[in-house]
Motif scaffolding. Sequence first.
Motif, PDB file in Angstrom:
ATOM      1  N   HIS A 149      35.089  42.295  46.347  1.00  0.00           N
ATOM      2  CA  HIS A 149      35.246  40.975  45.225  1.00  0.00           C
ATOM      3  C   HIS A 149      36.322  41.418  44.351  1.00  0.00           C
TER       4      HIS A 149
ATOM      5  N   HIS B  15      37.700  35.000  37.276  1.00  0.00           N
ATOM      6  CA  HIS B  15      37.168  36.198  37.610  1.00  0.00           C
ATOM      7  C   HIS B  15      37.062  37.176  36.438  1.00  0.00           C
TER       8      HIS B  15
ATOM      9  N   TRP C  49      32.912  26.967  41.783  1.00  0.00           N
ATOM     10  CA  TRP C  49      32.337  27.627  40.661  1.00  0.00           C
ATOM     11  C   TRP C  49      31.216  26.657  39.858  1.00  0.00           C
TER      12      TRP C  49
ATOM     13  N   ASP D 255      30.170  32.544  40.350  1.00  0.00           N
ATOM     14  CA  ASP D 255      31.104  32.230  41.455  1.00  0.00           C
ATOM     15  C   ASP D 255      30.297  31.783  42.561  1.00  0.00           C
TER      16      ASP D 255
ATOM     17  N   HIS E  36      32.818  34.504  49.287  1.00  0.00           N
ATOM     18  CA  HIS E  36      33.177  36.002  49.243  1.00  0.00           C
ATOM     19  C   HIS E  36      32.145  36.565  48.128  1.00  0.00           C
TER      20      HIS E  36
HETATM   21 FE   FE2 Z   1      35.422  35.311  43.626  1.00  0.00          FE
END
Ligand code: FE2
Length: 213
Positions: free
Chosen positions: A28, A76, A130, A165, A169
């Motif tokens: 990630h 992120h 998100w 998140d 992924h």
């Molecule tokens: Fe992500």
Amino acid sequence: MATYTLPELPYDYAALEPVINPQIVELHHDKHHAAYVKGANDTLEQLEEARDKGTWGAINGLQKNLAFHLSGHILHSIYWHNMTGDGGGEPLAADGVGDLADAITESFGSFAGFKAQLTKAAATTQGSGWGVLAYEPVSGKLIVEQVYDHQGNVGQGSTPILVFDAWEHAFYLQYKNQKVDFIDAMWAVVNWQDVAKRYAAAKERADVLLLAP
Ligand SMILES: [Fe+2]
């Protein structure tokens, strides 16, 4: 010279176990987050080239790419610091995060109501997105946003302070298709000290919009 750089993780890959396994954290951060940093830098270069040459045929795609990659990089960068292996529970005045706890109660009625809304918003994202707790400077309150991709469905001027998140992924290697289980588990690693710090900083810069100069 690149404008954006990939920040280092504030902990090692295994620090969030068992909520998030090391393989996910490594991929990630080192692959997905890195790709958004590269994408933002590449897009800025392409925009510079377009300005130099006066060729604007790709402007719509470039502006969309900039919003996508830059927002991915920013979310992120917040996400990693929002989590700690020593996290979880509720923000409590006894832990020095009373202002945040009060703001959550004032904005959502109760911590339980806030937790339910953010959990639902994150767990029901359609496609990639998100769940975000954000400070909204016009009302001076906190709101939950359900963000599409990294950049859509956002109130202008709001500042994200806690982000979940919900892209595949972020969880698929460990939770498979059980996105709800992943979001439920996320609450055990929330770093309330970090969220409280971001809340205080967001309030400080609330006049940046100059809505009431
Ligand atoms: Fe992500």
